[in-house]
Write a protein that holds these residues in place. Sequence first.
Motif, mmCIF file in Angstrom:
data_model
loop_
_atom_site.group_PDB
_atom_site.id
_atom_site.type_symbol
_atom_site.label_atom_id
_atom_site.label_comp_id
_atom_site.label_asym_id
_atom_site.label_seq_id
_atom_site.Cartn_x
_atom_site.Cartn_y
_atom_site.Cartn_z
ATOM 1 N N GLN A 35 -8.869 -43.583 24.645
ATOM 2 C CA GLN A 35 -7.982 -42.886 25.585
ATOM 3 C C GLN A 35 -7.064 -43.892 26.305
ATOM 4 O O GLN A 35 -5.851 -43.690 26.402
ATOM 5 C CB GLN A 35 -8.863 -42.165 26.603
ATOM 6 C CG GLN A 35 -8.140 -41.143 27.409
ATOM 7 C CD GLN A 35 -9.010 -40.696 28.582
ATOM 8 O OE1 GLN A 35 -10.167 -41.120 28.711
ATOM 9 N NE2 GLN A 35 -8.460 -39.869 29.429
ATOM 10 N N ASN A 36 -7.648 -45.017 26.771
ATOM 11 C CA ASN A 36 -6.830 -46.010 27.469
ATOM 12 C C ASN A 36 -5.872 -46.725 26.519
ATOM 13 O O ASN A 36 -4.742 -47.033 26.888
ATOM 14 C CB ASN A 36 -7.724 -47.027 28.195
ATOM 15 C CG ASN A 36 -8.291 -46.435 29.484
ATOM 16 O OD1 ASN A 36 -7.869 -45.354 29.903
ATOM 17 N ND2 ASN A 36 -9.238 -47.121 30.095
ATOM 18 N N ASN B 5 -4.746 -40.469 34.066
ATOM 19 C CA ASN B 5 -4.137 -40.183 32.769
ATOM 20 C C ASN B 5 -2.746 -40.806 32.561
ATOM 21 O O ASN B 5 -1.900 -40.268 31.853
ATOM 22 C CB ASN B 5 -4.069 -38.666 32.532
ATOM 23 C CG ASN B 5 -4.222 -38.385 31.062
ATOM 24 O OD1 ASN B 5 -4.793 -39.203 30.323
ATOM 25 N ND2 ASN B 5 -3.676 -37.266 30.627
ATOM 26 N N LYS C 20 -4.427 -45.389 24.048
ATOM 27 C CA LYS C 20 -3.319 -44.452 23.846
ATOM 28 C C LYS C 20 -2.325 -44.538 25.022
ATOM 29 O O LYS C 20 -1.110 -44.576 24.825
ATOM 30 C CB LYS C 20 -3.900 -43.031 23.729
ATOM 31 C CG LYS C 20 -2.922 -42.005 23.294
ATOM 32 C CD LYS C 20 -3.645 -40.729 22.852
ATOM 33 C CE LYS C 20 -2.686 -39.559 22.870
ATOM 34 N NZ LYS C 20 -2.729 -38.766 24.071
#
Length: 440
Positions: free
Chosen positions: A307-308, A363, A310
């Motif tokens: 996730q990070n 996010n 990305k």
Amino acid sequence: MNELFKNEMKTILKDEYDDFIQSLQKPPVKAFYLNPLKKDCLHYFNQDAISPHPVVPDGYYFDYEKYPLGKSPFFSCGLYYIQEPSAMLVAHFLDIQKDDYVLDMCGAPGGKSCAVASRLGPQGLMITNDINTLRAKILSENIERFGLKNTIVTNCDPIQFTKILPEFFDKIILDAPCSGEGMFRKDEQAITTWSPEKVQECAYIQRQLIDQAMQLLKPGGTLIYSTCTYNTKENEEQIKYILERYDCCLKPLKRSHGMANGIGLDGVVRLYPHHYQGEGHFIACIQKNGQSVSKKYKPMKPHISKQNQKLVDEFYQKYLNIPTPDYLYDNHNHIYALMPQFPDLQGIRVLRNGLYLGECKKNRFEPSLALALTLTQKDVKQFYRFHENDDEIKQYLHGEAIQGSNHKGYGVIFVEDYPLSFYKESQGLAKNLYPKGLRR
Ligand SMILES: C[S@@+](CC[C@H](N)C(=O)[O-])C[C@H]1O[C@@H](n2cnc3c(N)ncnc32)[C@H](O)[C@@H]1O
């Protein structure tokens, strides 16, 4: 000034003693060296207020009363490091090679580390350490200001390195904590805190640091030992101890421009303010005998959540013209770019693990000042460029937003060709991302 100190200096200097005492009444001299990572910047300096250091190629004396270089935005861009002109010789004498692995055992505030790390190539490595947490944080800020990617900043007792990286370093800087006799002109406090007991205490700590340095040095590697004090206990006696105790030799240093020889030991350098334009210093260079062999060691392992990764990739694609660095390290959502040669520093307190890129939060990825300070105008999709004395730069360093355009998102403020900080733009305003602690 303490009578015991005066007597000691009379013994050391003999008929030069009066000249020495007179030189202490004169104002201290100041100098800076250029950051080789910031190209072609010399012509931005006031040429009437600077003069070349006679020995250090990128070093210059400057008139700090007429020309307060510490206040210029170019200082914040990391174009130079303001350093005492005698201290500047330490990095100069180290003869750095691009691929050296270097340890600065007592690195804060960073004058020698920045000089050395900015001269290493991408295969080189600098680990700079200080045992004092507050000073290690200042060291880390200076490493950031200089735009260094190949440097790890640690905050530990250097004995910890001996357990994991024996005979690892090509070069070691031991700019030892000392009784500070050479700083009397520059620092009033150095006079009041001096005592014969302090000399003994410093000599004891230095001996421990020396033993650690010799364990950490590769065969064939070089140790540079320096202090800003005059007594022989903290200087020549320490060097004689190394030469007697370890399989090594003294690498004689080339003296010029008023540099004095050692006391009872040739090949080392003593700097006195009545001979040399700078404060008091002692420098010696030791080479460990033997063949340099590259040791196997455990490298630091990159790791980052999908996730990070990305979020970082998205940021690079949207705002930069360079690829995401290959080796990312995620420390509780703080993302660093490692170099493949970084060793695993298990158990050691690391303050900066290579280049700090920024933080993943809510996010999105928020880029850091450290990343901004490594970028060129070609590297970024959006930027504003100003001159050194433009009001926008003053406002920005003060923490204010500046007038933008109809662009959106992150860009970089440049002073001439040199990056200063990220901004974030929306509705015609470039919002200030300069860290609060650095605003002025
Ligand atoms: C002379 S200053 C270093 C100056 C630095 N090399 C520079 O050029 O900016 C000595 C430093 O040693 C640190 N120090 C003292 N004892 C130490 C120890 N046992 N291990 C590592 N650092 C130590 C102090 O906190 C201080 O910052």
